[in-house]
Design an enzyme around this catalytic site. Structure first.
Site, PDB file in Angstrom:
ATOM      1  N   GLU A 128       0.879  -1.185  -0.199  1.00 23.87           N
ATOM      2  CA  GLU A 128       0.030  -0.167  -0.213  1.00 23.87           C
ATOM      3  C   GLU A 128       1.247   1.518  -0.100  1.00 23.87           C
ATOM      4  OE1 GLU A 128      -1.591   0.861   4.408  1.00 23.87           O
ATOM      5  OE2 GLU A 128      -0.421  -1.064   4.205  1.00 23.87           O
ATOM      6  N   LYS A 130       2.404   4.430   0.504  1.00 23.51           N
ATOM      7  CA  LYS A 130       3.366   5.310   1.999  1.00 23.51           C
ATOM      8  C   LYS A 130       3.211   6.816   2.304  1.00 23.51           C
ATOM      9  CE  LYS A 130       7.547   5.222   5.197  1.00 23.51           C
ATOM     10  NZ  LYS A 130       7.524   6.783   5.358  1.00 23.51           N
ATOM     11  N   ASP A 132       2.967  10.901   2.814  1.00 20.71           N
ATOM     12  CA  ASP A 132       3.911  11.550   3.517  1.00 20.71           C
ATOM     13  C   ASP A 132       2.905  12.419   4.268  1.00 20.71           C
ATOM     14  OD1 ASP A 132       5.581  12.591   4.005  1.00 20.71           O
ATOM     15  OD2 ASP A 132       6.440  13.720   2.374  1.00 20.71           O
ATOM     16  N   TYR A 240      -4.979   2.217   8.375  1.00 20.15           N
ATOM     17  CA  TYR A 240      -3.499   1.436   8.256  1.00 20.15           C
ATOM     18  C   TYR A 240      -3.359   0.455   9.117  1.00 20.15           C
ATOM     19  CZ  TYR A 240       0.336   5.128   9.352  1.00 20.15           C
ATOM     20  OH  TYR A 240       0.999   5.377   9.203  1.00 20.15           O
ATOM     21  N   LYS A 328      11.301   2.976  -0.581  1.00 22.08           N
ATOM     22  CA  LYS A 328      11.163   4.133  -0.785  1.00 22.08           C
ATOM     23  C   LYS A 328      11.569   4.799  -2.801  1.00 22.08           C
ATOM     24  CE  LYS A 328      12.275   7.268   1.879  1.00 22.08           C
ATOM     25  NZ  LYS A 328      11.384   8.267   2.861  1.00 22.08           N
ATOM     26  N   CYS A 433      11.779  48.571  -4.094  1.00 20.11           N
ATOM     27  CA  CYS A 433      10.928  47.375  -5.395  1.00 20.11           C
ATOM     28  C   CYS A 433      11.824  47.361  -6.839  1.00 20.11           C
ATOM     29  CB  CYS A 433       9.847  47.723  -5.735  1.00 20.11           C
ATOM     30  SG  CYS A 433       8.853  47.781  -6.579  1.00 20.11           S
ATOM     31  N   CYS A 436      10.045  49.800  -9.029  1.00 24.38           N
ATOM     32  CA  CYS A 436       9.443  51.210  -9.642  1.00 24.38           C
ATOM     33  C   CYS A 436       9.948  51.719  -8.971  1.00 24.38           C
ATOM     34  CB  CYS A 436       8.168  51.426  -8.845  1.00 24.38           C
ATOM     35  SG  CYS A 436       7.660  51.216  -7.217  1.00 24.38           S
ATOM     36  N   CYS A 457       7.100  46.504  -1.834  1.00 22.73           N
ATOM     37  CA  CYS A 457       6.936  47.558  -1.964  1.00 22.73           C
ATOM     38  C   CYS A 457       6.300  48.754  -1.379  1.00 22.73           C
ATOM     39  CB  CYS A 457       6.527  47.138  -3.686  1.00 22.73           C
ATOM     40  SG  CYS A 457       7.087  48.852  -4.545  1.00 22.73           S
ATOM     41  N   CYS A 463       3.800  51.917  -8.178  1.00 19.90           N
ATOM     42  CA  CYS A 463       4.367  50.724  -8.966  1.00 19.90           C
ATOM     43  C   CYS A 463       3.872  50.083 -10.484  1.00 19.90           C
ATOM     44  CB  CYS A 463       4.737  49.704  -7.772  1.00 19.90           C
ATOM     45  SG  CYS A 463       5.223  48.230  -8.419  1.00 19.90           S
TER      46      CYS A 463
HETATM   47  S1  IVH Z   1       2.570   1.118   8.695  1.00 18.27           S
HETATM   48  C1  IVH Z   1       3.916  -1.276  12.118  1.00 18.27           C
HETATM   49  N1  IVH Z   1       1.237   1.901   6.143  1.00 18.27           N
HETATM   50  O1  IVH Z   1       5.821   5.656   7.691  1.00 18.27           O
HETATM   51  C2  IVH Z   1       4.167  -0.369  10.970  1.00 18.27           C
HETATM   52  N2  IVH Z   1       2.985   3.482   8.553  1.00 18.27           N
HETATM   53  O2  IVH Z   1       7.947   4.704   8.855  1.00 18.27           O
HETATM   54  C3  IVH Z   1       3.522   1.483  11.540  1.00 18.27           C
HETATM   55  N3  IVH Z   1       3.462   6.055   7.217  1.00 18.27           N
HETATM   56  O3  IVH Z   1       5.246   6.436  11.012  1.00 18.27           O
HETATM   57  C4  IVH Z   1       3.434   2.019  10.072  1.00 18.27           C
HETATM   58  N4  IVH Z   1       1.983   5.234   5.031  1.00 18.27           N
HETATM   59  O4  IVH Z   1       3.433   7.876   9.694  1.00 18.27           O
HETATM   60  C5  IVH Z   1       2.114   2.262   7.975  1.00 18.27           C
HETATM   61  N5  IVH Z   1       0.426   2.589   4.931  1.00 18.27           N
HETATM   62  C6  IVH Z   1       1.101   2.687   5.699  1.00 18.27           C
HETATM   63  C7  IVH Z   1       1.874   3.973   5.537  1.00 18.27           C
HETATM   64  C8  IVH Z   1       3.288   4.267   7.296  1.00 18.27           C
HETATM   65  C9  IVH Z   1       3.018   6.274   6.028  1.00 18.27           C
HETATM   66  C10 IVH Z   1       4.302   6.944   7.720  1.00 18.27           C
HETATM   67  C11 IVH Z   1       4.109   6.334   9.744  1.00 18.27           C
HETATM   68  C12 IVH Z   1       4.900   5.684  10.519  1.00 18.27           C
HETATM   69  C13 IVH Z   1       6.363   5.723   9.255  1.00 18.27           C
HETATM   70  C14 IVH Z   1       7.399   4.560   9.422  1.00 18.27           C
END
Ligand code: IVH
Length: 737
Positions: A128, A130, A132, A240, A328, A433, A436, A457, A463
């Protein structure tokens, strides 16, 4: 409820205040649930705001009565600095990282080795995105959200329950059934690009602070003292994982997350189940390909062992599960060199620095320009004066690491100090500025005493940069909205010296030949550019030119059609700082005519204490009044406005009804929640029309204007045979709907 809103806060007894705070807490909580969870608001935004304001005012007058469940999120007695600490029922872990496909293969092989004695076992995984954002833990007891916290150090986080309650993706009560008695739902709070851009735009329009990226902005939004601010940021949440639970939500990760969805959470639509490294990596590529179109930042793909039983057996090492890994995305980063720093000047005079780079491809997109935000950012400081790049400033000639995350605007991550040319000097941010030559200053916020991060400005309309931006604003959608006169034409006419100020838009027809020539010249250029690009030679030049004439007549009549604009649009079009469409409308309703606004504006400008002479208008505070004082106190603006008003007659907001007015001389009472005006605007409007506004209904009352939720006043009015009308009927009667 409406009855409670009547009495002046100063007149409330302690008992009344206590009772009203209790009522308000319940009403606001009910409205929150209707709005955020059921998606079915039961009261208007205006009514909701009125409740909040009333609650605020009472809390301020009676600080000792602030409730534990106060809608402002204030806590009884002196609010502590920061947030209360919360110990997580189970630690919030971080994840080991994988950077290459081989890292993923290794992870799977480790699992297979660990479980090799389990004959016939098929190790499954979920994959799934990750997200941000910021992780949060939400504690539910018997299906009710009782506490929410940040991750903190993994063991102890901060209590941000009130702020998390404002997030629509987080249910106050779990839907469906089968949830454990106690469960900590874990997930990610994030901000979409759309929301981020909208916030940035709102902030820029009102001269507010700058926002660097969605993640930091989401973090800042979650740490607000006032949950109403958090609410306005429209944060989102994906569930999640889970922490402490009195019973496992399901036997597998995948099923558990599906349950979260049944319970009312948003979950990522991109989660799949897979059994081999190849499948996981294929899904990773798929998510990567969609990354730019998701509308929010993700920075990788998380793989987790699907079977909960196996997760438990495989276990943890130092704060990380062995059974999960974050794959990543390669950083969308590249280094380039800053050739120069340009300063752009916006409508409100903000000096915005832009780094011009040697073009470089970052994640497949060529980047040549990167915003440097403001003076402090270049110095390496954030808005609180804290270092953002380990104190390293940005200089012309520097090699910089540039990053693009998803489709968010590129940014500079760091300066490669080793490559700094020996003769590079600190950048000197201009104090005048560049367009102007007027002084450019940093204002100090009266309330906070803090210096604005932006330098502005002071040339205002003298201006050219501000003038052209001001003109673009003047003709924009919410302002005069002149058909056929978009930003492009405005820029052209300004560049060709045909329009310098708004008044000259209305005398444009006097320069018909020049306008015609300018448009024709541009069309020629565009046609030539197209020819060059396509290699085709154009025909039919004449018919294009005759169309031209027609177009011009159309443009002039579109301009003529706007010689009597609505007052609220006109006020907004003036581009006075801090006056957006809503404030412009409130001013129009309150003052009725431009002449009256000018009169009050000048009075305010001339006075020592602007707030004292300005009538109280809901939603208009010190910042706006100061901005009005600045605008109307400026001689140049006076000249520009006078020239404009010689061409344009803004329509009075309310047709001034003469002595035969249905309202003049009458006694009017307002009750219930008004949807199109605030109570003080209603009062101002009625008084302007010669009516008397009373607070309670008696036999002497002539008209009761009743909004939804009208209570005992409505009853009394009916008993006395007083005429009762709706808010819409009121507007009909005063001549404006
Ligand atoms: S699972 C036991 N699932 O990534 C695992 N984390 O580096 C707990 N994060 O602190 C995390 N998307 O803030 C999990 N689909 C996802 C995620 C996720 C983002 C972040 C989360 C965590 C960090 C870990």
């Amino acid at each position: 409820m409406s009855e409670l809103i009547q009495k002046d806060v100063a007149d409330l007894s302690e008992e009344e205040a206590r009772a009203e705070l209790e009522h308000l807490a319940a009403a606001i909580a009910a409205a929150d649930i209707a709005y955020h969870q059921n998606d079915a608001p039961e009261i208007t935004d205006a009514a909701y705001d009125a409740l909040k304001r009333r609650n605020d005012a009472i809390e301020e007058a009676f600080p000792e009565l602030v409730r534990q469940d106060s809608p402002t999120g204030r806590v009884g007695a002196a609010p502590a600095e920061g947030f209360a600490k919360v110990r997580h029922g189970a630690p919030m872990l971080s994840l080991a990282k994988a950077y290459t496909d081989q890292d993923v293969v290794d992870f799977i092989e480790r699992g297979q080795r660990f479980f090799q004695r389990d004959e016939g076992l098929e190790l499954a995984f979920t994959a799934e995105p990750k997200i941000d954002g910021l992780s949060a833990s939400l504690r539910y007891e018997n299906g009710v959200f009782v506490q929410g916290a940040t991750r903190g150090n993994g063991s102890v986080g901060e209590d941000i329950t009130a702020n998390l309650r404002t997030i629509g993706d987080i249910p106050e009560r779990l839907a469906g059934s089968g949830w454990p008695e106690v469960i900590e739902i874990r997930g990610e709070v994030y901000m979409t690009y759309a929301e981020f851009q909208a916030l940035k735009a709102r902030s820029a329009a009102s001269g507010g602070q700058d926002y660097v990226n969605p993640r930091n902005t989401a973090a800042g939004s979650l740490r607000q003292k006032d949950p109403a601010i958090t609410a306005s940021r429209n944060l989102r949440f994906f569930a999640y994982a889970w922490g402490l639970a009195s019973g496992e939500p399901a036997a597998s990760q995948y099923e558990a997350v599906q349950k979260f969805a049944e319970w009312g959470f948003a979950i990522s639509p991109l989660m799949v189940r897979a059994t081999s490294a190849d499948e996981l990596i294929a899904h990773y590529r798929l998510i990567e390909a969609q990354r730019a179109s998701l509308g929010y930042d993700i920075d990788g793909v998380v793989y987790k062992v699907d079977q909960i039983e196996l997760q438990k057996r495989w276990g943890f090492v130092t704060g990380e599960p062995r059974w999960a890994i974050a794959h990543k995305f390669p950083a969308e980063q590249a280094t380039s060199v800053i050739r120069k720093i340009d300063i752009q000047v916006g409508r409100t005079g903000t000096l915005a620095p832009v780094a011009r780079l040697e073009p470089v491809s970052v994640g497949g997109v060529v980047v040549e320009n990167v915003t440097l935000h403001n003076e402090d950012y270049i110095k390496g400081l954030d808005s609180n004066g804290l270092p953002i790049r380990e104190g390293i400033d940005i200089r012309v000639g520097d090699s910089v690491l540039v990053q693009r995350a998803g489709d968010v605007i590129p940014q500079i991550v760091s300066v490669v100090l080793d490559k700094r040319p020996a003769d590079a000097v600190p950048y000197e941010f201009p104090h005048t500025c560049p367009v102007c030559g007027s002084p450019a200053t940093r204002e100090v916020n009266d309330k906070t005493g803090k210096e604005d991060s932006r330098r502005r400005c002071t040339g205002e309309l003298s201006c050219p940069a501000q003038a052209v931006e001001g003109l673009r604003h003047f003709v924009s959608r919410g302002a005069l909205d002149i058909e056929g006169l978009g930003a492009e034409n405005i820029e052209l006419f300004f560049a060709k010296d045909l329009v310098h100020n708004p008044a000259e838009i209305f005398t444009l027809h006097e320069r018909r030949a020049e306008v015609q020539a300018a448009l024709a010249e541009r069309r020629e250029e565009q046609a030539r550019a197209r020819e060059l690009a396509s290699g085709k030679v154009r025909k039919n030049v004449r018919s294009a030119e005759s169309r031209n004439f027609e177009g011009l007549d159309k443009l002039f009549s579109a301009i003529d059609a706007r010689r009597e604009p609505e007052l609220d649009r006109f006020i907004f079009a003036l581009g006075i700082r801090h006056i957006g469409e809503t404030t412009a409308a409130a001013l129009a309703r309150t003052f009725g005519t431009m002449d009256e606004l000018i009169r009050v504006g000048k009075q305010v400008a001339a006075s020592e204490d602007a707030m004292a002479v300005f009538p109280s208008v809901d939603g208009i505070g010190g910042t706006v009044v100061e901005a009005l004082a600045d605008f109307f106190g400026n001689e140049r603006n006076e000249a520009v406005l006078a020239a404009l008003l010689a061409q344009v007659r803004p329509r009075p907001y309310v047709i001034n009804v003469a002595a035969d007015s249905a309202i003049a001389g009458k006694t009017v009472v307002f009750t219930g929640s008004l949807e199109k005006m605030t109570r003080s605007e209603a009062k101002a409007m009625a008084e302007r029309l010669g009516a008397k506004v009373a607070g309670s209904v008696s036999a002497k009352t002539d008209i009761l204007v009743a909004g939804p939720g009208a209570g005992s006043k409505l009853k009394t009015a009916q008993e006395h045979g007083v005429e009762v009308i709706s808010e819409d009927e009121w507007f009909e009667r005063v001549g404006r709907s």
